[in-house]
Design a protein around this motif. Structure first.
Motif, mmCIF file in Angstrom:
data_model
loop_
_atom_site.group_PDB
_atom_site.id
_atom_site.type_symbol
_atom_site.label_atom_id
_atom_site.label_comp_id
_atom_site.label_asym_id
_atom_site.label_seq_id
_atom_site.Cartn_x
_atom_site.Cartn_y
_atom_site.Cartn_z
ATOM 1 N N THR A 107 36.309 43.782 50.246
ATOM 2 C CA THR A 107 36.563 42.470 49.631
ATOM 3 C C THR A 107 36.353 42.554 48.122
ATOM 4 O O THR A 107 35.700 43.481 47.622
ATOM 5 C CB THR A 107 35.647 41.406 50.243
ATOM 6 N N PRO A 108 36.900 41.608 47.348
ATOM 7 C CA PRO A 108 36.796 41.662 45.882
ATOM 8 C C PRO A 108 35.369 41.752 45.368
ATOM 9 O O PRO A 108 35.128 42.381 44.330
ATOM 10 C CB PRO A 108 37.468 40.354 45.435
ATOM 11 N N ARG A 111 34.307 45.445 45.527
ATOM 12 C CA ARG A 111 34.943 46.256 44.509
ATOM 13 C C ARG A 111 34.374 45.943 43.122
ATOM 14 O O ARG A 111 34.150 46.847 42.307
ATOM 15 C CB ARG A 111 36.455 46.000 44.520
ATOM 16 N N PHE A 121 32.805 36.520 45.767
ATOM 17 C CA PHE A 121 34.085 36.311 46.411
ATOM 18 C C PHE A 121 34.023 35.033 47.242
ATOM 19 O O PHE A 121 33.016 34.768 47.917
ATOM 20 C CB PHE A 121 34.430 37.504 47.315
#
Length: 474
Positions: A107-108, A111, A121
């Motif tokens: 998921t963002p 990262r 997120f």
């Protein structure tokens, strides 16, 4: 298409209210969304940051697996978030339920944490069946990232609350729009109602019913229109009354000379033609009555021009004194006949005016004729003229019967004769006033009942450098 004012008012008010409600609803829902989700994200971020800072500081020499077991063993029983320890590859080393997984979490927030040390997120669309909020913080060892601490929580309960609040707000908005629609009906009725009433009054007036009156409901533009409509109706009624009075008066004035002419004509036809004195008397009466008829016809012709705004003047500079002197000679014989003294007080210097000779003569003939008509035997009439600055003032004054105060204000309006029984159309003074105003002058009347009347004519003085060669022409 919306043809009525009422329909347009209702539509416009409803549309404005709808736009306002939609705008307020959007702002309100955005504020609720920010409050609930923003607060939850802030809380999640604070807890994740606090935990990661603590573990990085006090478990610095521990491996990732050891840190994961320690974190799991020291979780608070009241912790509602899902806590995960991830490897740098994104695999779950252990979570708050005691499970590990080789499935990669990408998921963002993961990262971003691997890149900058921290990431968050919030999914708008459901992920694996639900919308989540997650915060990931890097776990450090000698400045290097050895794993991630991830806090996540389901946002579905928050969305349920937000949706419920939005639905309630929508219901309230619909109620407000409905209330506004009902209010627009009332407002439109209160605005259009008086206009419809005025329209009905105007239609009645168009059919000739000028006795109808418009009600002034409010002190606004529509109320002012009602007052104006009533005033117009009153003026039309007055004009109609004056017109009928005029027709009645003219009919009588025409009948009298025609009766005299017919009577003397019949007398002469059946009488003794050798009686010269009777013939001369009859012809004199017929001539006088014919002059009266000609005067009435001329008044009617002037009145028709007056009504159509077609009275025209041809201006030419001349000496008004010459005109007044000619009129004195013309009326002196009449004064001797009626035993009325005619006095004149004219200046020695010229009275230069730029005007229509025939029209001004018509005015002063009418004024002198009226003075003789209303002055009894042994009375007197004075004709005076003076120069006052840039004005020439001519006054025709008599000591006749005078005018009552109630009639004085209306004297000079068309058809008005007052209470006098003297013959006349009631148009003479109105026409004279119009002619004087066309010469940029003013005609006014001063009178006291039983003591006499003065008619004052003011005309602009014409500036000339040369002397007058004759009493009339330059």
């Amino acid at each position: 298409m919306l043809k009525g004012i009422r329909s347009r008012l209702i539509v416009y008010i409803t549309l404005v209210l709808l736009l306002i409600v939609l705008l307020l609803e959007g702002v309100f829902i955005a504020a609720v969304h920010y409050y609930y989700l923003g607060s939850a994200m802030e809380t999640l971020n604070t807890r994740a940051t606090t935990s990661a800072t603590f573990f990085n500081k006090y478990l610095e020499s521990y491996s990732l697996n050891e840190r994961a077991r320690y974190i799991l063993e020291n979780l608070s029983p009241e912790e509602s978030s899902k806590v995960e320890v991830l490897s740098p590859a994104g695999h779950v080393v252990i979570n708050s339920f005691g499970f590990s997984s080789t499935e990669q979490v990408s998921t963002p927030d993961v990262r971003a944490a691997l890149t900058s040390g921290k990431g968050s997120f919030q999914s708008i669309k459901p992920v694996n069946g639900e919308r989540i909020m997650a915060v990931s913080i890097a776990l450090k060892e000698s400045g290097s990232t050895i794993g991630l601490l991830r806090y996540s929580v389901s946002a579905e309960p928050l969305y349920h609350v937000i949706i419920r609040i939005a639905l309630n707000a929508a219901v309230i908005g619909l109620l407000v729009i409905g209330f506004g629609f009902m209010l627009s009906l009332i407002i439109a009725k209160r605005i259009v109602g008086p206009i419809q009433q005025l329209t009905g009054v105007a239609k009645e007036m168009a059919t000739g019913n000028f006795a109808v009156r418009a009600a002034r409901r409010y002190d606004d533009e529509v109320g002012t229109l009602a007052v104006t409509l009533n005033y117009m109706s009153e003026e039309i009624l007055k004009s109609e009354k004056l017109k009928y009075d005029f027709i009645s008066s003219v009919t009588h004035e025409l009948r009298t000379p025609l009766t005299s002419i017919k009577g003397w004509g019949e007398t002469l036809l059946v009488g003794d033609l050798s009686d010269r004195q009777e013939i001369l008397q009859g012809l004199e009466v017929m001539t006088g009555e014919t002059d009266r008829l000609i005067g009435l016809v001329e008044d009617l012709l002037d009145f028709s021009k007056f009504q159509a705004g077609e009275i025209r003047i041809v201006r030419q500079p001349y000496d008004l004194r010459g005109l007044l002197e000619d009129l004195l000679l013309q009326f002196r014989y009449r004064g001797q006949t009626k035993q009325i003294r005619l006095y004149a007080d004219l200046p020695d210097q010229p009275l230069p005016v730029d005007g229509d000779f025939n029209r001004l003569k018509q005015v002063f003939v009418n004024l002198l004729d009226n003075a003789f008509k209303f002055t009894p035997a042994e009375g007197e009439i004075r004709l005076t003229a003076v120069l006052e600055g840039e004005r020439i003032i001519v006054t025709v004054a008599d000591n006749g019967e005078g005018i009552e105060a109630a009639d004085l204000t209306q004297l000079g309006t068309k058809f008005f004769k007052g209470r006098s029984r003297q013959s006349g159309s009631g148009l003479g003074l109105a026409i004279c006033k119009e002619i004087i105003e066309l010469h940029d002058g003013r005609l006014r009347i001063e009178s006291e009942f039983t003591k006499g009347t003065s008619v004052i004519v003011e005309l602009p003085r014409y500036e000339v450098e040369q002397h007058f060669a004759s009493p009339v022409q330059l």
